[in-house]
Write a protein that holds these residues in place. Structure first.
Motif, PDB file in Angstrom:
ATOM      1  N   GLN A 248     100.973  54.187 -31.519  1.00 40.36           N
ATOM      2  CA  GLN A 248     100.962  54.298 -30.059  1.00 40.36           C
ATOM      3  C   GLN A 248     102.310  54.732 -29.493  1.00 40.36           C
ATOM      4  N   GLY A 249     103.357  54.702 -30.290  1.00 42.11           N
ATOM      5  CA  GLY A 249     104.670  55.138 -29.825  1.00 42.11           C
ATOM      6  C   GLY A 249     105.518  54.045 -29.222  1.00 42.11           C
ATOM      7  N   GLY A 250     105.226  52.794 -29.529  1.00 45.55           N
ATOM      8  CA  GLY A 250     105.970  51.681 -28.951  1.00 45.55           C
ATOM      9  C   GLY A 250     107.436  51.663 -29.322  1.00 45.55           C
ATOM     10  N   ILE A 251     107.759  52.018 -30.564  1.00 42.73           N
ATOM     11  CA  ILE A 251     109.168  51.990 -30.967  1.00 42.73           C
ATOM     12  C   ILE A 251     109.973  53.016 -30.176  1.00 42.73           C
ATOM     13  N   THR A 252     109.343  54.123 -29.812  1.00 43.11           N
ATOM     14  CA  THR A 252     110.021  55.135 -29.001  1.00 43.11           C
ATOM     15  C   THR A 252     110.321  54.596 -27.613  1.00 43.11           C
ATOM     16  N   VAL A 253     109.336  53.954 -27.016  1.00 39.57           N
ATOM     17  CA  VAL A 253     109.502  53.412 -25.669  1.00 39.57           C
ATOM     18  C   VAL A 253     110.540  52.296 -25.660  1.00 39.57           C
ATOM     19  N   HIS A 254     110.546  51.457 -26.692  1.00 43.72           N
ATOM     20  CA  HIS A 254     111.530  50.375 -26.748  1.00 43.72           C
ATOM     21  C   HIS A 254     112.950  50.933 -26.764  1.00 43.72           C
ATOM     22  N   ALA A 255     113.157  51.999 -27.518  1.00 42.43           N
ATOM     23  CA  ALA A 255     114.486  52.619 -27.539  1.00 42.43           C
ATOM     24  C   ALA A 255     114.829  53.199 -26.164  1.00 42.43           C
ATOM     25  N   GLN A 256     113.842  53.789 -25.490  1.00 42.43           N
ATOM     26  CA  GLN A 256     114.087  54.346 -24.158  1.00 42.43           C
ATOM     27  C   GLN A 256     114.463  53.252 -23.164  1.00 42.43           C
ATOM     28  N   ILE A 257     113.785  52.116 -23.254  1.00 41.42           N
ATOM     29  CA  ILE A 257     114.096  51.003 -22.350  1.00 41.42           C
ATOM     30  C   ILE A 257     115.515  50.506 -22.601  1.00 41.42           C
ATOM     31  N   ALA A 258     115.887  50.360 -23.869  1.00 43.54           N
ATOM     32  CA  ALA A 258     117.237  49.885 -24.191  1.00 43.54           C
ATOM     33  C   ALA A 258     118.295  50.864 -23.687  1.00 43.54           C
ATOM     34  N   ARG A 259     118.027  52.164 -23.835  1.00 42.89           N
ATOM     35  CA  ARG A 259     118.988  53.147 -23.321  1.00 42.89           C
ATOM     36  C   ARG A 259     119.133  53.036 -21.810  1.00 42.89           C
ATOM     37  N   THR A 260     118.009  52.856 -21.150  1.00 41.92           N
ATOM     38  CA  THR A 260     118.029  52.771 -19.689  1.00 41.92           C
ATOM     39  C   THR A 260     118.796  51.553 -19.214  1.00 41.92           C
ATOM     40  N   GLU A 261     118.538  50.399 -19.801  1.00 40.99           N
ATOM     41  CA  GLU A 261     119.114  49.148 -19.316  1.00 40.99           C
ATOM     42  C   GLU A 261     120.547  48.938 -19.776  1.00 40.99           C
ATOM     43  N   LEU A 262     120.919  49.516 -20.921  1.00 41.84           N
ATOM     44  CA  LEU A 262     122.246  49.252 -21.478  1.00 41.84           C
ATOM     45  C   LEU A 262     123.178  50.456 -21.423  1.00 41.84           C
TER      46      LEU A 262
END
Length: 786
Positions: free
Chosen positions: A518-532
C-alpha cells in the motif's frame, strides 16, 4: 511554449518540491523498483542453511468425523524430523481472529475442504510431500451443510459447531447477526407513502484475494525456549496473540518480524502457516520454512463472503426515497474469522450513501461447511453496494429518471444522518462526485473498422471480429468506513528517533505496520520529513519490538500509523526545540525545523540541527487513537459505529458481444474524495488497483464451490484481470479535509472496490437490456444458455 506546457512544468516543480519536503509529493516507493525488476525479497525467499521444510495434510472432505490418524509410516520415512497432530500441541487447541473457534489442527472432525489435520517437517519439500501422503486418516464422511436452507435448519441438517461450543455468539448455525431500524422502520403505513416500489434479489459469488505471493514464513527456535517467526502477514501483534497460547509460551517469547509481503487484501489477516511452522520448529529444534503451493493457498486463507441479498425500495413520484427494506445473508464458512465485523459493516453501510428516512435491515453470517470467509478489500460493503446500486438503477427505470439524477436527489451530505443514527460530521460530497464522473469525457465510439482487433470483446482469442457488439455506460457510487469500528480501541504505535549520522540529521521511524504494497513506508518517511525538516529518513523493519500498529486493513494505516508517526515526530521536534531553548535561551514562538536547521520565521536560522543534537539522540514513542466509537445496538443497529467514511463514484463503459456473451470494459472512470493526498501518485495507484479488483468481481472472479468442495483452486481456473482485461482508469481526486483526521486525510484503498463493480454491471445491463442480478456476470448470463 504553450500555456498548458508551462502549467505542466509548474505542476512538476511543485510535485518535486513537495516530494523533497514531505507530504503532498509523489515520492517514489523505495520497494517499487526492486519489485518491478524481480529483486525484492519476499517471505517465500527466506532461507536458513539448517532449515527444514514444513507441510500439512489437508482434508479431502468438507464435513467428516475423524475416526483415527496413523502417522507411523510417515515418521519412518528417511529425512522426516517430525509429524504432529493435535495431540502434540503443548498449549491451547483453538485460535481465532475474533472468536477462538478454529483448531490449530483438526481434533475429532473436519469442517471444510482443506482443513489441516497433521503437519510434517522434513529435510526437503519433496520428502515432506511424500510423508504427508503416507499419513493414513480414517473418516466418517457426513453430508455437508452448505446452503442457507440447511444452515438455518440445524434440527434437520445438523450443526457446523455444536451449540454448546460457542453459546455467546449467535445461535444454531448463525455466527453473527445485526438488525437495524431507522425512522419508522418499514410498516404498511410507510409502504403506503411510496408511489413506486421496486424489489430485487441479488447474489455475489465467493471472491479470492488472489495475492501473487503465497503464504510463507520461517520459524527459528531461540535459545530462551521461544521462537522467532519471519512471516508475511497483515498484523504482527494479533498474530502473536493467537500463536503464543497454542505454543504454550508467553507472548514475549514469540517474536515476529515482517518478511516481504506479496499482496494481502485481507487474506493475511487470519493465521495460515504461522502456528504450524512454530510448532515444528520448537519440536525439531531447527528452523522450519513453509511455503504454500497455489492450490494450498486457496485452502489456506479466508475469502470474500458470498452473499444473497434481498432489497426493497420505495420512493415518491419525484424520486425521493421513502424506505429501504433489506436482508443480507453472508456465508461465513466453517469458522468465524472476521464475520462478525463484516456483518456489522454490511448492515450499517448496506443502504449506501443515501438519505433514507425509514430503514429496516437484517444482516447475518452463517456457519457452513464451505471454505471460511473473512476480511477482503471492501469488507461487507462490496456485497451490499452491488445490491443497493442495482436497486437505484431499477428505481430510476421505474420512475423514468436519469440514474445519476436519482442518486444525486437522494445523496447524503455533511450533516445528514446515517441509518445507524450517526451524523456525518465531515465532507460527504456524494452528489458532486457523481456530477464530476458524469462530466468527464467519454472514450471515442467503437471503431469496428479499426486496425487493432484487441480492443474488441474476446478478440485476443480470435473469437470476434466485431459482430454483435453493443456499447453500454453505467454509473455507481459507494460508501465505506475507515478504521476499526463498533467500540474497538483502534490505535497504532510509532517510535521516532532523531540523531546525527555521517554529519547529517537522520530520522528513524519504527512501527509494526505491515507493508503489504500500500506504500505505507513511503508515507511514513514523508511525514517524518515534513515534521522534522530532514531529508534522510530510514524505516526500521516492522516487528513486535515496538507496540502494535493494528492491521493493514480497513483503509486505516495512513490514518492510524501515519497519525502515530506524526505524533511521535512532533514530540521529537518539540523536545529538540526545548533543548535549544534550554541551551540558548530562545524566546521566539515561531520556531520550525527546515532543511536540517532550526529556524525562526522572525529571526532566521537559529542553529543547524547537527550542532544542537551533537552526539545525543532524541527517541520518543507515541500512540495514536482515533475518537471512540461504540457498538451497534443488536436490535436497532443504532450507535456511533464508524470513525470516518470514504466515498467514490464510478462510470464504466463496456462493449458486449451479445452473441458470445463476452464483455470488454473499455474505460472505468473514478472520482474520489481523499481528504488530503499525502502521496498523490500512490493515491491514484490505490484507486486504480481497487477498481481493477472490482472489475474482477464483476465479470470473472469466483471460487467455484460444489457440495463444499473447491473446484478451481488454481490460477488456470480462477481467473483474475490481466493487463489486457484492465482498461484505462482515469482518476480525479477531491481533497476536502476531514477535521478529525491527521492532515485531514481520508482512507483511500477500499472505496473504489466497493463502488466500481456496480457501475460495470450497470453498463452491461444498459448494453444488453438484461436484468443481471448475480456477479460475476458470466457469458451464459448474457446469452440465455443457463
Amino acid at each position: 511554449m504553450s500555456e498548458r506546457t508551462l502549467q505542466e512544468q509548474k505542476n512538476l516543480r511543485k510535485l518535486n518540491q513537495a516530494s523533497k519536503d514531505g507530504i503532498g509529493g509523489s515520492t517514489l516507493r523505495p520497494d517499487g523498483t526492486l519489485k518491478v525488476k524481480g529483486e525484492f525479497a519476499y517471505s517465500s525467499d527466506l532461507w536458513h542453511e539448517d532449515m527444514l521444510w514444513g507441510m500439512a495434510l489437508r482434508s479431502p472432505h468438507p464435513r467428516a468425523n475423524i475416526l483415527s490418524v496413523d502417522v507411523s509410516q510417515a515418521v519412518k520415512l528417511p529425512g522426516v524430523y517430525a509429524v504432529l497432530t493435535h495431540e502434540d500441541i503443548p498449549g491451547a487447541k483453538f485460535y481465532g481472529l475474533e472468536i477462538a473457534d478454529q483448531p490449530a489442527l483438526a481434533i475429532d472432525k473436519v469442517r471444510y475442504h482443506g482443513e489441516a489435520i497433521a503437519i510434517v517437517a522434513a529435510d526437503h519439500p519433496e520428502t515432506a510431500r511424500r510423508a504427508v501422503r503416507k499419513i493414513e486418516v480414517e473418516y466418517e464422511v457426513l453430508p455437508p451443510i452448505v446452503t442457507e436452507e440447511q444452515c438455518l435448519h440445524p434440527e434437520v441438517h445438523g450443526y457446523v459447531h455444536e451449540p454448546y461450543e460457542y453459546k455467546s455468539h449467535g445461535y444454531g448455525n448463525i455466527c453473527h447477526q445485526q438488525k437495524l431500524v431507522h425512522g419508522l422502520g418499514v410498516t404498511d403505513e410507510v409502504r403506503a407513502m411510496a408511489d413506486v416500489i421496486v424489489r430485487g434479489e441479488y447474489e455475489v459469488g465467493m471472491q479470492d484475494q488472489a495475492f501473487l505471493g503465497p503464504e510463507s514464513g520461517l520459524a527459528v527456535p531461540a535459545e530462551d525456549g521461544g521462537v522467532d517467526l519471519y512471516v508475511a502477514t497483515q498484523w504482527l501483534h494479533v498474530d502473536r496473540q493467537q500463536i503464543a497460547p497454542v505454543l504454550g509460551l508467553p507472548e514475549e517469547k514469540v517474536r515476529l518480524t515482517l518478511a516481504g509481503v506479496g499482496g494481502a487484501f485481507g487474506g493475511r489477516e487470519d493465521l495460515s502457516m504461522q502456528i504450524h511452522a512454530c510448532l515444528l520448529a520448537l519440536r525439531t529444534g531447527k528452523p522450519v520454512k513453509i511455503v504454500y503451493a497455489r492450490d494450498e493457498s486457496f485452502f489456506g486463507h479466508v475469502h470474500r463472503h458470498p452473499a444473497r441479498l434481498t432489497y426493497e425500495h420505495g420512493a415518491t413520484r419525484d424520486g425521493k426515497l421513502v424506505f429501504s427494506d433489506a436482508r443480507i445473508v453472508l456465508d461465513g464458512g466453517a469458522y468465524a474469522s472476521a464475520s462478525p465485523a463484516v456483518v456489522g459493516n454490511a448492515a450499517s453501510l448496506g443502504n449506501g450513501p443515501y438519505v433514507i428516512p425509514n430503514v429496516r435491515m437484517h444482516a447475518l453470517a452463517l456457519y457452513s461447511n464451505n471454505p471460511s470467509c473473512g476480511a477482503m478489500r471492501g469488507f461487507g460493503a462490496v456485497q451490499a453496494a452491488f445490491a443497493y446500486e442495482s436497486q437505484m438503477d431499477k428505481l430510476a427505470a421505474a420512475l423514468d429518471m436519469d440514474p445519476v439524477v436519482l442518486r444525486q436527489l437522494n445523496a447524503m451530505t455533511e450533516g445528514d444522518v446515517m441509518p445507524t443514527g450517526q451524523r456525518i460530521d465531515s465532507p460527504a460530497p456524494v452528489a458532486e462526485l457523481l456530477q464530476r464522473v458524469k462530466d468527464m469525457p467519454l472514450p471515442p465510439p467503437l471503431d469496428l473498422a479499426g486496425p487493432d482487433i484487441r480492443v474488441l470483446p474476446g478478440a485476443c482469442s480470435n473469437t470476434s471480429h466485431g459482430e454483435g457488439i453493443v456499447r453500454g455506460v453505467g454509473y455507481s457510487v459507494g460508501i465505506k468506513n475507515v478504521g476499526f469500528s463498533e467500540g474497538f480501541d483502534d490505535y497504532s504505535t510509532a517510535r521516532v528517533r532523531l540523531e546525527v549520522i555521517g554529519g547529517e540529521p537522520v530520522a528513524m521511524v519504527h512501527t509494526a505496520m505491515a507493508e503489504v504494497g500500500q506504500g505505507g513506508i513511503t508515507v511514513h518517511a514523508q511525514i517524518a520529513r515534513t515534521e522534522l525538516g530532514v531529508e534522510q529518513v530510514t524505516i526500521h523493519p516492522a516487528n513486535t519490538e515496538v507496540g502494535s500498529a493494528g492491521s493493514t486493513s480497513a483503509s486505516r494505516q495512513t490514518y492510524m500509523t501515519g497519525g502515530a508517526v506524526k505524533l511521535a515526530a512532533e514530540a521529537v521536534r518539540q523536545e529538540l526545540i526545548a533543548k535549544g531553548r534550554r541551551r540558548y535561551g530562545w524566546t521566539q514562538h515561531d520556531i520550525e525545523l527546515v532543511d536540517g536547521k532550526v529556524v525562526s520565521k522572525s529571526a532566521g536560522v537559529l542553529v543547524p540541527m547537527v550542532e544542537l543534537l551533537g552526539d545525543e539522540a532524541i527517541e520518543l514513542t507515541r500512540e495514536h487513537h482515533h475518537r471512540p466509537t461504540e457498538a451497534f445496538h443488536p436490535e436497532t443497529g443504532q450507535g456511533f459505529g464508524h470513525v470516518q467514511y470514504s466515498f467514490c463514484a464510478n462510470r464504466a463503459v463496456v462493449d458486449v458481444d451479445v452473441e458470445l456473451g463476452l464483455v470488454k470494459v473499455v474505460e472505468l472512470t473514478a472520482v474520489q474524495d481523499v481528504g488530503k493526498a499525502l502521496n498523490p501518485l500512490s493515491v491514484v495507484g490505490q484507486i486504480q488497483g481497487g477498481c481493477t479488483q472490482a472489475l474482477g468481481l464483476a465479470v470473472m472472479e469466483e471460487i467455484i464451490v460444489r457440495d463444499g468442495k473447491v473446484r478451481n483452486a488454481s490460477f488456470t481456473d480462477y481467473l483474475i484481470p490481466t493487463i489486457l482485461d484492465t482498461p484505462p482508469i482515469p482518476v480525479e481526486i477531491l481533497e476536502l479535509p476531514d477535521p478529525n483526521a491527521p492532515y485531514g486525510l481520508r482512507g483511500v484503498g477500499e472505496a473504489p472496490t466497493v463502488s466500481a463493480t456496480p457501475s460495470i454491471v450497470a453498463a452491461i445491463r444498459q448494453a444488453t437490456g438484461i436484468a443481471l442480478n448475480r456477479i460475476p456476470v458470466r457469458p451464459e448470463h448474457l446469452t440465455g444458455t443457463l
